[in-house]
Design a protein around this motif. Sequence first.
Motif, PDB file in Angstrom:
ATOM      1  N   PRO A 514     -29.477  81.211  46.021  1.00  9.61           N
ATOM      2  CA  PRO A 514     -28.228  81.946  46.144  1.00  9.61           C
ATOM      3  C   PRO A 514     -28.380  82.762  47.401  1.00  9.61           C
ATOM      4  N   ARG A 515     -27.211  83.081  48.136  1.00 11.62           N
ATOM      5  CA  ARG A 515     -27.138  83.659  49.375  1.00 11.62           C
ATOM      6  C   ARG A 515     -25.805  84.487  49.405  1.00 11.62           C
ATOM      7  N   ILE A 516     -26.251  85.687  50.192  1.00 10.28           N
ATOM      8  CA  ILE A 516     -25.052  86.631  50.204  1.00 10.28           C
ATOM      9  C   ILE A 516     -25.214  87.005  51.971  1.00 10.28           C
ATOM     10  N   ALA A 517     -23.971  86.930  52.638  1.00  9.51           N
ATOM     11  CA  ALA A 517     -23.671  87.399  53.899  1.00  9.51           C
ATOM     12  C   ALA A 517     -22.950  88.469  54.206  1.00  9.51           C
ATOM     13  N   ILE A 518     -23.455  89.582  54.580  1.00 12.76           N
ATOM     14  CA  ILE A 518     -22.561  90.560  55.086  1.00 12.76           C
ATOM     15  C   ILE A 518     -22.322  90.856  56.912  1.00 12.76           C
ATOM     16  N   THR A 519     -21.179  90.796  57.384  1.00 12.13           N
ATOM     17  CA  THR A 519     -20.574  90.627  58.397  1.00 12.13           C
ATOM     18  C   THR A 519     -19.752  91.767  58.814  1.00 12.13           C
ATOM     19  N   ALA A 520     -19.502  91.937  59.954  1.00  9.08           N
ATOM     20  CA  ALA A 520     -18.451  92.899  60.382  1.00  9.08           C
ATOM     21  C   ALA A 520     -18.064  92.657  61.677  1.00  9.08           C
ATOM     22  N   ALA A 521     -16.527  92.688  61.898  1.00 11.41           N
ATOM     23  CA  ALA A 521     -16.017  92.395  63.226  1.00 11.41           C
ATOM     24  C   ALA A 521     -14.858  93.280  63.364  1.00 11.41           C
ATOM     25  N   PRO A 522     -14.417  93.219  64.509  1.00 11.73           N
ATOM     26  CA  PRO A 522     -13.251  94.241  64.787  1.00 11.73           C
ATOM     27  C   PRO A 522     -11.828  93.811  64.470  1.00 11.73           C
TER      28      PRO A 522
END
Length: 615
Positions: A514-522
């Motif tokens: 199991p994997r969770i990816a948390i990202t943020a971008a303009p």
Amino acid sequence: MRRRNAPASPPTDLHLAGPFPFTARVRAVGTGGALALLLAVAGAVGMWVLAVGHAERRAVEAVAADARHRLEIYANNLDSAVERFDYLPSVAARDPAVAALAAAGFGHTDPAEVGRVNRYLEAVNASAGSAVLYLMDAEGRTVASSNWNRPDSYLGVDFSYRPYFKDARDQGVGRFYGVGTVTRLPGYFIAAPVERDGRRVGVLAVKIVLDALEDGWRTSHDAVLVADRFGIVFLSSNPEWKFRARRPLDPDTVTYLNETREYVGLDHPPLVLPRSLRVHPDLLVERGLSRYGWTIALAADAHPVAQAATTARIGLALLLLLALAIGLYVRQRVKRLREQRLAKAALDRAYLDLERQVEARTADLRDAQAELVQAAKLAMIGQVAAGVTHELNQPLTALRALADNARLLLDQGRQAEVSQNLVHIAGLVDRMAKISSQLRNFSRRSEGPAQPVALPGAVQEALALLDRRLKEARVQVTVDVPEMTVAFDPVRLQQVLVNLIRNAEDATAGVAEPRIAITAAPAQLDQRAAVRVTVADNGPGLDPAVRDRLFDPFVTTKPGGQGLGLGLAISLAITQEYGGQLEARDGDARDGENTGAVFLLTLPLISVEHDDPTA
């Protein structure tokens, strides 16, 4: 809580809205009133007559002017249709064989010569397109004709009684319109003398049929007629008008017509024009054709005149109705003012009542929403309680061991080691305080306005609350969130992030890695600067059965007892309250892996101004 202030109710004195007193009423119409009424009616009738008459006259003038223009066109067409054959008799008469045959006279000619002239006249007639071309001797007997081989041949027929024969023989040219005595077909005759050795030995005549011209008139839908010098109509677009007399025929005219057989076998009843032309005689426009002694006339359509009169009547009727309406309006004005005042007072009261009800319902809805949000947070706290208990049990066990060890070290007088144990105990206490503080901050009620919130810190605090749960599920979490400041309530942002991360962790149940990816971008949000936070998992993806209802309350794909289906609905409501957006979609498929689900949280940014170090 924020509430809209209700507008102050305008002062209303309901006593002023009562009925206005009327001290006098009209009980009967006196002599002066009756006279005024009669004058008003007479004025209206006079205006009616004058206006309608004026409109009709203007319409008649316009229609007549247009009719005169069209009449000129018809006259020119008629003249062209006749004059195109004007040259034919005189030109054909110049042939020596024609002159020789006419000079020999009927019954004294060689049959071969007659046959040659017959064929000559037949060829010329066919080339010109005329009806018949024929040669008469000095006595009026036909010696050759283009219709020599037809049953209605003119050969041997005596036309000496026809005016066109006499005029051509005596005056050099003959013109005549009449009905053929042989064919009983009407036509126009043009005749020219045949000369030989300086003397007139015969007459050559051509007959023209004007049926094609009449057919063209009929297709134009104009009422056109042509009358001779006696007033007898011989050409017309209306077949019923033909051979009728426009005026009574005197006895001398009747005698002349019988002698010349101009209209042989036909009567001449009077011509009766439509009623519209008798009412408006100016609609019948005419002009003379002096060359032929004819008169051509066009009866214009009276429909535009009737339409103009109808329009005038309608306009006057509308004006009278308008005057009547103004009178009724003035009469009812006072009553309307009273009704408007009463209605305004009732509307003001209803508006105030509705405003109070809206404010009360809005407050109830806000309270209910706050309670629902708080209940959802408490339910989530229950789900993470086991992890928090485990996080607290480890420091507590270590504290007990360090305390027992410190007591033994004190008995042995080992002060330095006791001091080191106390430092470890203080660190464990700080760790326990941080865990309890995070749980307390998450559980407290918050309805504050938007304020600057550091996005990386909010993500880390949400992960800290779920740390034990994520470790037990062996979920690999990757975070790539740059330094950004959003406009939100910090507690509510933490609640939204916890909901999204916990949903991602639940979706990966049963996945080998199991994997969770948390990202943020303009990003852009309503043309404003924003940041888009993405929470993606490698679970099975969104269930098509509930994809369109994913954010509806009580919609869940979890087994019974593991969720109420309120987390996403509450998260969406919180996000929209602070001007953000929350969306969901399937992730991108990879080789041998699930597509997973992706939740997109778009939040408005706040520009943070840093102090200039060079200032």
